[in-house]
Enzyme design. Sequence first.
Site, mmCIF file in Angstrom:
data_model
loop_
_atom_site.group_PDB
_atom_site.id
_atom_site.type_symbol
_atom_site.label_atom_id
_atom_site.label_comp_id
_atom_site.label_asym_id
_atom_site.label_seq_id
_atom_site.Cartn_x
_atom_site.Cartn_y
_atom_site.Cartn_z
ATOM 1 C CG ASN A 85 -0.194 0.079 2.502
ATOM 2 O OD1 ASN A 85 0.689 0.643 2.779
ATOM 3 N ND2 ASN A 85 -0.475 -1.079 3.192
ATOM 4 C CG ASP A 143 -7.515 -4.885 5.384
ATOM 5 O OD1 ASP A 143 -7.008 -4.652 6.504
ATOM 6 O OD2 ASP A 143 -7.971 -3.901 4.767
ATOM 7 C CE LYS A 198 10.355 -11.769 -13.155
ATOM 8 N NZ LYS A 198 11.327 -11.120 -13.971
ATOM 9 N N PRO A 232 -4.212 -11.391 10.145
ATOM 10 C CG PRO A 232 -2.259 -11.697 11.469
ATOM 11 C CD PRO A 232 -2.612 -11.950 9.850
ATOM 12 C CG ASP A 233 -8.077 -6.345 13.327
ATOM 13 O OD1 ASP A 233 -6.939 -5.510 13.911
ATOM 14 O OD2 ASP A 233 -8.852 -5.818 13.014
ATOM 15 C CG LEU A 260 -6.137 -1.693 16.656
ATOM 16 C CD1 LEU A 260 -5.333 -1.247 17.713
ATOM 17 C CD2 LEU A 260 -6.983 -0.681 15.775
ATOM 18 C CG PHE A 305 -3.492 5.734 13.006
ATOM 19 C CD1 PHE A 305 -3.164 7.020 12.557
ATOM 20 C CD2 PHE A 305 -2.855 5.339 14.391
ATOM 21 C CE1 PHE A 305 -2.319 7.847 13.232
ATOM 22 C CE2 PHE A 305 -2.114 6.333 15.100
ATOM 23 C CZ PHE A 305 -1.730 7.691 14.346
ATOM 24 C CE LYS A 364 -9.348 -0.169 12.520
ATOM 25 N NZ LYS A 364 -8.554 0.558 11.325
ATOM 26 C CE LYS A 409 -10.537 -3.638 13.979
ATOM 27 N NZ LYS A 409 -9.376 -3.476 13.179
#
Length: 410
Positions: free
Chosen positions: A218, A287, A297, A313-314, A316, A331, A345, A349
């Site tokens: 990202n 994610d 390759k 896995p999450d 946070l 965040f 969120k 959580k």
Amino acid sequence: MASAAPRAVETVSRAPRVLLGISGGIAAYKSADLVRRLIERGAEVRVVMTEAARAFITPLTLQALSGHPVRSELLDPEAEAGMDHIALARWADQVVIAPATADLIARLAHGLANDLLTTLVLATQAPLTLAPAMNHQMWAHPATQENIARLAARDVRLLGPDSGSQACGEVGSGRMVEPAEIAAVLLPGSGGGLQGVQVLMTVGPTREAIDPVRFIGNRSSGKMGYALAAALQQRGAQVTAVAGPTSIAPGPGLAPIAVESALEMEAEVMERVTDCQMFIAAAAVADYRPETSASAKIKKDADSIGLRLVRNPDILARVAALDKPPFTVGFAAETDQVEVHARAKLEAKRLSMIAANQVGSGEGGFESDRNALICLWREGRRELPMMPKPALAAALAALIEERYGAQIAG
């Protein structure tokens, strides 16, 4: 006329010199407390008031608190004999204007020098910080926002405004940030409330390997994460960073634990999280990852290939779900309905706090040197407007300290 480049606050043996400007708003009553807070942190404070400010608080009050005469007249026959406006401009290590009204912000944005305070701002090379205070409709007006953008582009630091009930009886964004927070941002090395607090944080992106040369990633640069780590260190925190691949150099005194993937980041975090009092998930963790990663390759033989992704896995959520979780800050980078998604969120959580920003369009966000945040916790919110990331990190660190202190006290 080109404005002088801001100079850094010098490291000196004498007390830091803070010039406090006060403009004419009801929040001027808080300025007396700000003088006291700055002096408590070891600063020498001198005060300059606009004519309108004198209608809300008397110079005598501020003179008694600061121990110095209060100035308000540009052409004061006694002070001007020594070019007092130039002497004060050179004297200051930092200039803070609290409250900064819509009128004063407009005059500063357009470079006017029609009273002592605005003249000082043009004459000084010291860093300038504004704590806006006004009716929420005035704050939201396009003219005010344009003026704020002009000042932010000149590296003027903005603190606030806060949201809540206002003197006019309405509710919205426009309250002046509390004096304790302003003082903590201006003088973070003095009396930092995070002395000895162990902070574990994640920084930057993760890379999820497709094969030895390709990956899913990202746009996170790590700029905000490293800026926040430095700001927390300035407030006395002991920071450990688990960092994905970035081109940003960590600040002095920070030796990040380097990882590539979300699974590696999770392993490093969970190994250390029981030893910290605070966890800050500033990294943009992917994610999803490829279900399998090719050992060699992948050749460009076929017109298309399939790539099956599985959920990462999450980290946070896993930290927040511990039996005895640390103070946990998340965040949220969103492309739309930023506050709605961030609030969901936060609640799902069970986080202590979340900092959300818009990405994908406009100024700020990934790879930018500037950003803005909406900070939420269970019983409140605060907006930090668009500003350079180091300044934003300092404001966010002050808010984190405030909310951490409130949780400990509660």
